[in-house]
Scaffold this motif. Sequence first.
Motif, PDB file in Angstrom:
ATOM      1  N   THR A  48       0.822  -1.212   0.000  1.00 52.30           N
ATOM      2  CA  THR A  48       0.000   0.000   0.000  1.00 52.30           C
ATOM      3  C   THR A  48       0.856   1.262   0.000  1.00 52.30           C
ATOM      4  O   THR A  48       0.493   2.260  -0.619  1.00 52.30           O
ATOM      5  N   SER A  49       2.013   1.217   0.664  1.00 53.46           N
ATOM      6  CA  SER A  49       2.875   2.402   0.661  1.00 53.46           C
ATOM      7  C   SER A  49       3.460   2.646  -0.719  1.00 53.46           C
ATOM      8  O   SER A  49       3.751   3.785  -1.088  1.00 53.46           O
ATOM      9  N   ALA A  50       3.629   1.582  -1.507  1.00 51.08           N
ATOM     10  CA  ALA A  50       4.157   1.736  -2.857  1.00 51.08           C
ATOM     11  C   ALA A  50       3.092   2.199  -3.839  1.00 51.08           C
ATOM     12  O   ALA A  50       3.388   2.951  -4.777  1.00 51.08           O
ATOM     13  N   LEU A  51       1.854   1.775  -3.622  1.00 48.29           N
ATOM     14  CA  LEU A  51       0.804   2.022  -4.609  1.00 48.29           C
ATOM     15  C   LEU A  51      -0.056   3.236  -4.290  1.00 48.29           C
ATOM     16  O   LEU A  51      -0.541   3.909  -5.207  1.00 48.29           O
ATOM     17  N   LEU A  52      -0.282   3.518  -3.023  1.00 44.74           N
ATOM     18  CA  LEU A  52      -1.163   4.611  -2.639  1.00 44.74           C
ATOM     19  C   LEU A  52      -0.337   5.866  -2.356  1.00 44.74           C
ATOM     20  O   LEU A  52       0.798   5.778  -1.896  1.00 44.74           O
ATOM     21  N   PRO A  53      -0.887   7.054  -2.611  1.00 39.02           N
ATOM     22  CA  PRO A  53      -0.086   8.281  -2.513  1.00 39.02           C
ATOM     23  C   PRO A  53       0.258   8.686  -1.084  1.00 39.02           C
ATOM     24  O   PRO A  53      -0.523   8.491  -0.162  1.00 39.02           O
ATOM     25  N   ASN A  54       1.447   9.252  -0.946  1.00 39.38           N
ATOM     26  CA  ASN A  54       1.882   9.873   0.293  1.00 39.38           C
ATOM     27  C   ASN A  54       2.290  11.299  -0.072  1.00 39.38           C
ATOM     28  O   ASN A  54       3.408  11.544  -0.534  1.00 39.38           O
ATOM     29  N   TYR A  55       1.396  12.252   0.142  1.00 42.81           N
ATOM     30  CA  TYR A  55       1.618  13.593  -0.375  1.00 42.81           C
ATOM     31  C   TYR A  55       2.672  14.378   0.393  1.00 42.81           C
ATOM     32  O   TYR A  55       3.100  15.440  -0.052  1.00 42.81           O
ATOM     33  N   ALA A  56       3.118  13.838   1.510  1.00 44.10           N
ATOM     34  CA  ALA A  56       4.228  14.487   2.201  1.00 44.10           C
ATOM     35  C   ALA A  56       5.510  14.425   1.371  1.00 44.10           C
ATOM     36  O   ALA A  56       6.435  15.220   1.571  1.00 44.10           O
ATOM     37  N   LEU A  57       5.537  13.491   0.413  1.00 45.31           N
ATOM     38  CA  LEU A  57       6.724  13.327  -0.429  1.00 45.31           C
ATOM     39  C   LEU A  57       6.732  14.260  -1.631  1.00 45.31           C
ATOM     40  O   LEU A  57       7.747  14.366  -2.327  1.00 45.31           O
ATOM     41  N   ALA A  58       5.613  14.934  -1.891  1.00 49.22           N
ATOM     42  CA  ALA A  58       5.432  15.595  -3.185  1.00 49.22           C
ATOM     43  C   ALA A  58       5.802  17.073  -3.193  1.00 49.22           C
ATOM     44  O   ALA A  58       5.697  17.712  -4.232  1.00 49.22           O
ATOM     45  N   GLU A  59       6.212  17.627  -2.078  1.00 56.23           N
ATOM     46  CA  GLU A  59       6.500  19.059  -2.055  1.00 56.23           C
ATOM     47  C   GLU A  59       7.924  19.340  -2.497  1.00 56.23           C
ATOM     48  O   GLU A  59       8.879  19.131  -1.756  1.00 56.23           O
ATOM     49  N   VAL A  61       8.453  22.500  -4.065  1.00 55.05           N
ATOM     50  CA  VAL A  61       8.499  23.948  -3.873  1.00 55.05           C
ATOM     51  C   VAL A  61       7.515  24.307  -2.767  1.00 55.05           C
ATOM     52  O   VAL A  61       6.320  24.050  -2.885  1.00 55.05           O
ATOM     53  N   SER A  62       7.994  24.883  -1.707  1.00 57.61           N
ATOM     54  CA  SER A  62       7.135  25.230  -0.570  1.00 57.61           C
ATOM     55  C   SER A  62       6.191  26.373  -0.927  1.00 57.61           C
ATOM     56  O   SER A  62       6.548  27.292  -1.679  1.00 57.61           O
ATOM     57  N   ASP A  65       7.710  29.702  -0.287  1.00 57.87           N
ATOM     58  CA  ASP A  65       8.848  30.161  -1.082  1.00 57.87           C
ATOM     59  C   ASP A  65       8.669  31.640  -1.427  1.00 57.87           C
ATOM     60  O   ASP A  65       7.621  32.062  -1.924  1.00 57.87           O
ATOM     61  N   VAL A  66       9.707  32.431  -1.192  1.00 57.57           N
ATOM     62  CA  VAL A  66       9.598  33.885  -1.382  1.00 57.57           C
ATOM     63  C   VAL A  66       9.491  34.274  -2.854  1.00 57.57           C
ATOM     64  O   VAL A  66       9.097  35.407  -3.166  1.00 57.57           O
ATOM     65  N   ASP A  67       9.814  33.369  -3.759  1.00 59.95           N
ATOM     66  CA  ASP A  67       9.778  33.690  -5.188  1.00 59.95           C
ATOM     67  C   ASP A  67       8.396  33.531  -5.804  1.00 59.95           C
ATOM     68  O   ASP A  67       8.213  33.821  -6.993  1.00 59.95           O
ATOM     69  N   ILE A  68       7.418  33.047  -5.018  1.00 60.63           N
ATOM     70  CA  ILE A  68       6.078  32.831  -5.557  1.00 60.63           C
ATOM     71  C   ILE A  68       5.020  33.332  -4.575  1.00 60.63           C
ATOM     72  O   ILE A  68       5.287  33.503  -3.380  1.00 60.63           O
ATOM     73  N   LYS A  69       3.830  33.546  -5.107  1.00 62.64           N
ATOM     74  CA  LYS A  69       2.679  33.865  -4.270  1.00 62.64           C
ATOM     75  C   LYS A  69       1.509  33.021  -4.747  1.00 62.64           C
ATOM     76  O   LYS A  69       1.176  33.025  -5.937  1.00 62.64           O
ATOM     77  N   ALA A  70       0.859  32.308  -3.825  1.00 66.17           N
ATOM     78  CA  ALA A  70      -0.251  31.425  -4.176  1.00 66.17           C
ATOM     79  C   ALA A  70      -1.554  31.934  -3.566  1.00 66.17           C
ATOM     80  O   ALA A  70      -1.601  32.309  -2.389  1.00 66.17           O
ATOM     81  N   THR A  71      -2.596  31.947  -4.377  1.00 71.14           N
ATOM     82  CA  THR A  71      -3.930  32.346  -3.926  1.00 71.14           C
ATOM     83  C   THR A  71      -4.957  31.418  -4.569  1.00 71.14           C
ATOM     84  O   THR A  71      -4.668  30.719  -5.542  1.00 71.14           O
ATOM     85  N   ARG A 119       3.259  25.229  -8.375  1.00 68.86           N
ATOM     86  CA  ARG A 119       4.329  26.027  -7.751  1.00 68.86           C
ATOM     87  C   ARG A 119       5.650  25.863  -8.498  1.00 68.86           C
ATOM     88  O   ARG A 119       6.418  26.823  -8.642  1.00 68.86           O
ATOM     89  N   ARG A 120       5.929  24.666  -8.985  1.00 65.79           N
ATOM     90  CA  ARG A 120       7.155  24.449  -9.756  1.00 65.79           C
ATOM     91  C   ARG A 120       7.163  25.319 -11.006  1.00 65.79           C
ATOM     92  O   ARG A 120       8.199  25.878 -11.386  1.00 65.79           O
ATOM     93  N   LEU A 121       6.018  25.418 -11.670  1.00 69.58           N
ATOM     94  CA  LEU A 121       5.931  26.258 -12.866  1.00 69.58           C
ATOM     95  C   LEU A 121       6.131  27.730 -12.528  1.00 69.58           C
ATOM     96  O   LEU A 121       6.838  28.454 -13.247  1.00 69.58           O
ATOM     97  N   ALA A 122       5.503  28.179 -11.441  1.00 74.42           N
ATOM     98  CA  ALA A 122       5.675  29.576 -11.036  1.00 74.42           C
ATOM     99  C   ALA A 122       7.134  29.859 -10.675  1.00 74.42           C
ATOM    100  O   ALA A 122       7.673  30.924 -10.997  1.00 74.42           O
ATOM    101  N   LYS A 123       7.759  28.925 -10.028  1.00 73.96           N
ATOM    102  CA  LYS A 123       9.176  29.071  -9.675  1.00 73.96           C
ATOM    103  C   LYS A 123      10.037  29.212 -10.931  1.00 73.96           C
ATOM    104  O   LYS A 123      11.077  29.890 -10.926  1.00 73.96           O
TER     105      LYS A 123
END
Length: 296
Positions: A48-59, A61-62, A65-71, A119-123
Motif C-alpha cells: 500500500t505504501s508503494a501504490l497509494l499516494p503519500n503527499y508528504a513526499l510531493a512538495e 516547492v514550498s 517560497d519567497v519567489d512565488i505567491k499562491a492564492t 508552484r514548480r511552474l511559477a518558480k
Amino acid sequence: MLAKIKSDIPQEAFDWYDSYAHGGMDRRTFMKKLGTLVAVGYSMSVLTSALLPNYALAEQVSFNDVDIKATYETFDSPLGHGKGQGYLVTPTNVDVDLPVVLVVHENRGLNPYIKDVARRLAKAGYLAFAPDALYPLGGYPGNDDEGRAMQRSMDRNKIQQDFIAAAKFLKSHQRSNGKLGAVGFCFGGYIVNYLAAVESDLLSAGVPFYGTPAKAELRQNIQAALLIQLAALDERVNKSWSGYEADLKALGVPYKMHMYENAKHGFHNDSTGRYDKENAALAWQRTLSFFNDKLT
C-alpha cells in the motif's frame, strides 16, 4: 518467510492499481488482489505504501517560497457548473507580462501533488493556474479515494466546460502575455488533448502526460503544438496512440512524442511508488524547455 521489498513488487500490482484508480475495479477487489501477493510473501504495508499516494513526499516547492505567491481564485463557468475555483501561483520577482500555464489534475481533484506542480511552474517563471474540478462539491476532500468517487459522480461534460472556462480565465488574466500552455496528468492529460481540440485558438502549447486523446471528430481543430509524454508500461493509454498520431500527422499538427522506457502510468507523480525519478526529471525538463520555446 521474509517480506518482499518494495522494489520487487510485480508490474501486475501496479496494473491493478491503475484499473482501480480508473474505475475498472472496486476497492474491495483491489485489496483482495493485493492479498494474493501477501500470501506469497509481500507485506500489505509495503504494497500500500508503494501504490497509494503519500503527499508528504510531493512538495518540491514550498508554498512559503519567497519567489512565488499562491492564492485561490474563482472564475465564471456559465456552460459548466456556474462557478469554478483554482490555485493561482504567481512569480513575485517578475514585473512583466507572463506566459501562462493551466495545470490539470488527475481524476480525483486538486491534490497536493498538482498544487506543487503549479508552484514548480511559477518558480520557473510562469503564471500557473490549477483548477479543482471538485469545487462544485466542496473541493478536494483530502483523500484520493473520496475525491475519485466525487469526480466520478459529476457530469463529465460540465467538468470539461469548467476547464475551458478556466483556460479562458487564465489566458485573459491581467498578467498574461496572451500565450496559453497546458499540462495535465492522466485525466488531466486527456483534458489537455481536449482543450487543444475543442477550440483551435485556445492553446498555444499542450503537454499531456499519459492522457488519452479527444474524440476523433474534434481532432481536426487541433493547431496547438503538442509535447506528448507516455510511459512504456502504460498499455491502457498507449493503445490509443497510433490512431492519435495518424490524425496529428494527417492534420500537420506540430508534435513530439516521448516514450519513457520502463516507466509506469503516473511516473511523474512523486507521491507514489510509480514515481520514476530519472524519467520524471527528464520529462519535466522537456516540458519547461517546450513551454519556453512556445510561450515566451
